[in-house]
Design an enzyme around this catalytic site. Structure first.
Site, PDB file in Angstrom:
ATOM      1  N   ARG A   1      33.987  77.749  43.314  1.00 12.59           N
ATOM      2  CA  ARG A   1      34.931  78.827  43.636  1.00 12.59           C
ATOM      3  C   ARG A   1      34.542  80.196  43.059  1.00 12.59           C
ATOM      4  O   ARG A   1      34.676  81.212  43.744  1.00 12.59           O
ATOM      5  CB  ARG A   1      36.359  78.439  43.240  1.00 12.59           C
ATOM      6  CG  ARG A   1      36.841  77.169  43.967  1.00 12.59           C
ATOM      7  CD  ARG A   1      38.319  76.904  43.798  1.00 12.59           C
ATOM      8  NE  ARG A   1      39.136  77.799  44.583  1.00 12.59           N
ATOM      9  CZ  ARG A   1      39.734  78.864  44.128  1.00 12.59           C
ATOM     10  NH1 ARG A   1      39.637  79.180  42.859  1.00 12.59           N
ATOM     11  NH2 ARG A   1      40.423  79.639  44.918  1.00 12.59           N
TER      12      ARG A   1
ATOM     13  N   CYS B   1      19.138  76.477  39.545  1.00 12.73           N
ATOM     14  CA  CYS B   1      18.116  77.520  39.609  1.00 12.73           C
ATOM     15  C   CYS B   1      18.512  78.635  40.565  1.00 12.73           C
ATOM     16  O   CYS B   1      17.902  78.817  41.620  1.00 12.73           O
ATOM     17  CB  CYS B   1      16.797  76.895  40.033  1.00 12.73           C
ATOM     18  SG  CYS B   1      16.283  75.669  38.843  1.00 12.73           S
TER      19      CYS B   1
ATOM     20  N   TYR C   1      39.942  72.060  45.261  1.00 17.23           N
ATOM     21  CA  TYR C   1      38.761  72.640  45.896  1.00 17.23           C
ATOM     22  C   TYR C   1      37.597  72.792  44.911  1.00 17.23           C
ATOM     23  O   TYR C   1      36.858  73.778  44.973  1.00 17.23           O
ATOM     24  CB  TYR C   1      39.094  73.979  46.556  1.00 17.23           C
ATOM     25  CG  TYR C   1      40.221  73.872  47.564  1.00 17.23           C
ATOM     26  CD1 TYR C   1      40.018  73.239  48.784  1.00 17.23           C
ATOM     27  CD2 TYR C   1      41.492  74.367  47.296  1.00 17.23           C
ATOM     28  CE1 TYR C   1      41.044  73.122  49.705  1.00 17.23           C
ATOM     29  CE2 TYR C   1      42.530  74.249  48.208  1.00 17.23           C
ATOM     30  CZ  TYR C   1      42.293  73.633  49.409  1.00 17.23           C
ATOM     31  OH  TYR C   1      43.312  73.510  50.328  1.00 17.23           O
TER      32      TYR C   1
ATOM     33  N   GLU D   1      52.362  71.781  53.916  1.00 15.68           N
ATOM     34  CA  GLU D   1      51.100  71.080  53.633  1.00 15.68           C
ATOM     35  C   GLU D   1      50.381  71.688  52.437  1.00 15.68           C
ATOM     36  O   GLU D   1      49.278  72.224  52.577  1.00 15.68           O
ATOM     37  CB  GLU D   1      50.164  71.216  54.850  1.00 15.68           C
ATOM     38  CG  GLU D   1      50.723  70.736  56.150  1.00 15.68           C
ATOM     39  CD  GLU D   1      49.852  71.145  57.328  1.00 15.68           C
ATOM     40  OE1 GLU D   1      49.044  72.102  57.210  1.00 15.68           O
ATOM     41  OE2 GLU D   1      49.977  70.513  58.373  1.00 15.68           O
ATOM     42  N   PRO D   2      50.979  71.669  51.271  1.00 14.90           N
ATOM     43  CA  PRO D   2      50.327  72.310  50.128  1.00 14.90           C
ATOM     44  C   PRO D   2      49.147  71.490  49.607  1.00 14.90           C
ATOM     45  O   PRO D   2      49.201  70.262  49.595  1.00 14.90           O
ATOM     46  CB  PRO D   2      51.442  72.357  49.081  1.00 14.90           C
ATOM     47  CG  PRO D   2      52.334  71.210  49.437  1.00 14.90           C
ATOM     48  CD  PRO D   2      52.258  71.034  50.924  1.00 14.90           C
ATOM     49  N   GLY D   3      48.112  72.190  49.207  1.00 14.09           N
ATOM     50  CA  GLY D   3      46.979  71.541  48.541  1.00 14.09           C
ATOM     51  C   GLY D   3      46.874  72.087  47.130  1.00 14.09           C
ATOM     52  O   GLY D   3      47.199  71.443  46.140  1.00 14.09           O
TER      53      GLY D   3
HETATM   54  N1  LLP Z   1      47.031  73.276  55.967  1.00 12.69           N
HETATM   55  C1  LLP Z   1      45.942  73.730  56.613  1.00 12.69           C
HETATM   56  C2  LLP Z   1      45.902  73.663  58.066  1.00 12.69           C
HETATM   57  C3  LLP Z   1      44.873  74.266  55.883  1.00 12.69           C
HETATM   58  O1  LLP Z   1      43.811  74.733  56.529  1.00 12.69           O
HETATM   59  C4  LLP Z   1      44.942  74.323  54.477  1.00 12.69           C
HETATM   60  C5  LLP Z   1      43.835  74.866  53.697  1.00 12.69           C
HETATM   61  C6  LLP Z   1      46.088  73.823  53.842  1.00 12.69           C
HETATM   62  C7  LLP Z   1      47.119  73.320  54.625  1.00 12.69           C
HETATM   63  C8  LLP Z   1      46.257  73.822  52.342  1.00 12.69           C
HETATM   64  O2  LLP Z   1      46.199  75.095  51.802  1.00 12.69           O
HETATM   65  P1  LLP Z   1      46.507  75.279  50.239  1.00 12.69           P
HETATM   66  O3  LLP Z   1      47.934  74.858  50.008  1.00 12.69           O
HETATM   67  O4  LLP Z   1      45.585  74.398  49.495  1.00 12.69           O
HETATM   68  O5  LLP Z   1      46.290  76.694  49.943  1.00 12.69           O
HETATM   69  N2  LLP Z   1      38.597  76.309  49.493  1.00 12.69           N
HETATM   70  C9  LLP Z   1      39.564  77.377  49.373  1.00 12.69           C
HETATM   71  C10 LLP Z   1      40.853  77.052  50.060  1.00 12.69           C
HETATM   72  C11 LLP Z   1      40.653  76.710  51.496  1.00 12.69           C
HETATM   73  C12 LLP Z   1      41.882  76.218  52.152  1.00 12.69           C
HETATM   74  C13 LLP Z   1      41.577  75.672  53.490  1.00 12.69           C
HETATM   75  N3  LLP Z   1      42.732  75.236  54.189  1.00 12.69           N
HETATM   76  C14 LLP Z   1      39.767  77.702  47.898  1.00 12.69           C
HETATM   77  O6  LLP Z   1      39.179  77.048  47.054  1.00 12.69           O
HETATM   78  O7  LLP Z   1      40.491  78.637  47.579  1.00 12.69           O
END
Ligand code: LLP
Length: 406
Positions: free
Chosen positions: A300, A330, A359, A261-263
């Protein structure tokens, strides 16, 4: 890659602040994962919390991607965008009973991360198919706030609780079709991925869970943020992941699907936030470049102390100087970069902030009542979709309307 000249053109055409995304890079990232991880039953469920831009999601939908969703809003939005429900997994944490019922009725796979919720399901929804989220007991991530493994975090069911899980599953006659773990975001060590996989695979025995159809190893693939940061060798990591998974399925006795599940990996580097510097100031020791965006639009650096690369698009060959690049909010903490060496910045110069695809917009807000920027998505070298964001007046009207107060 979008050229700096193109970014400048877009800034001129659409105005700033502006998010620009390279749709082709996102698609390439999606396809790369299938090259890196040679597993015939691989499914990529993009974590849409990283960037929910509908045009980007449409590109991924058509490429065959699934989605990791975390709220009823995300599930409904994904269905409205035409993602088939079978491709969606729902991993909420601390969901209400009403949210559970709502998403269950929508027919997507529910990923359950607490014994308390599992007990309620066993009691009120006997016989349903579910996925279970375990806490992999491995700590890794690019900041303390983005590590999700280990018992100091709120996520998942502890591996030690597997007997209790089995009891509840038996009691509710539930079909556990998937097991899930997510170790953190921006995983620094390949070893953490392997350890988390091993910990989940260790409990994924036919004795514990005879009905498994997939294992889901979450997201977390890291991308470089700093210019000198090394890129992870995903070719060898992918091969190792596939090898370990294959050994596992041989032992389990049946081929299972492998989900990731990459974001961040999919979208971070594909995005830029373009801002204009409107005020230069020297405060004794600090040279301050003040621009027309702020932390509500890219949080971030403030929230995670994250480093985002910055380019001066208008004066790339200027004599380097050291700046605090600040926003228009501000608050003292409203900085995109502190003491950063950049080619000389002049008022009206356009800066591009890198790795703004993940993000950033999605964590944005309208603090100080500054509307979120517009977004432009490029695909096949052309503008595929664009919106300009709200004007300040439209934002003011929208808030008054929402409150029915005029
Ligand atoms: N699967 C689950 C269950 C998650 O909680 C997350 C991210 C992902 C997949 C995807 O993770 P990724 O591949 O994007 O690293 N806002 C933070 C990152 C928070 C991620 C939350 N969960 C940032 O800007 O670094």
């Amino acid at each position: 890659m979008i050229s700096h000249a193109r970014l400048l053109e877009l800034a001129r055409e659409y105005g700033t602040p502006l998010f620009v995304y390279d749709g082709d890079m996102v698609l390439e990232r999606y396809r790369d994962l299938f090259r890196f991880i040679p597993c015939e039953k691989l499914r990529i469920c993009y974590a849409m919390k990283a960037n929910y831009n509908p045009a980007l999601l449409t590109l991924l939908r058509d490429a065959g991607a699934g989605l990791d969703t975390v709220s009823p809003g995300e599930v409904l939005y994904a269905l409205k965008l035409g993602f088939p429900r079978e491709r969606i997994i729902y991993t909420a944490n601390n969901m209400t009973d009403a949210e559970f019922e709502q998403v269950l009725a929508l027919g997507v796979t529910m990923n359950i991360g607490s014994l308390s919720r599992l007990a309620k399901i066993a009691k009120h929804h006997p016989g349903i198919r579910i996925c279970l989220r375990f806490n992999p007991d491995v700590c890794d991530g690019d900041s303390e706030k983005t590590m999700t493994g280990g018992d100091l975090t709120k996520f998942g069911i502890l591996l030690d609780a597997v007997d209790e899980v089995r009891r509840l599953v038996r009691e509710g006659n539930l079909r556990v079709i998937g097991l899930h773990e997510h170790t953190g975001s921006g995983l620094q060590h390949a070893e953490s991925v392997y350890r988390s996989m091993a910990n989940l695979m260790a409990i994924a025995t036919p004795e514990n869970f005879p009905d498994l159809e997939f294992l889901d190893f979450g997201g977390g693939f890291k991308v470089p943020y700093k210019p000198d940061e090394k890129r992870i060798d995903y070719v060898s990591m992918g091969a190792e992941i596939a090898r370990r998974f294959e050994a596992f399925t041989a032992k389990y006795g049946r081929k299972l699907d492998m989900y990731f599940e990459p974001g961040k990996y999919m979208v971070a580097e594909a995005g830029y936030l373009l801002v204009e510097v409107n005020t230069l100031k020297r405060n004794r020791t600090r040279l301050i470049a003040g621009c027309n965006s702020g932390f509500p639009q890219l949080i971030r650096p403030v929230l995670y102390n994250a480093y985002h690369q910055i380019w001066n698009l208008s004066n790339p060959c200027g004599t380097p100087q050291v700046y605090d690049v600040c926003g228009n909010i501000c608050e003292t903490g409203d900085r995109f970069a502190e003491q950063r060496e950049l080619p000389e910045i002049r008022e009206y110069d356009i800066l591009a902030i890198g790795n703004a695809g993940a993000y950033c917009y999605s964590m944005g807000g309208v603090y100080n009542l500054r509307p979120m920027p517009g977004e432009v998505i490029l695909h096949d070298g052309k503008v595929f979709a664009a919106h300009r964001g709200l004007t300040s007046e439209e934002l003011a009207d929208r808030i008054l309307e929402e409150n029915r107060f005029k």
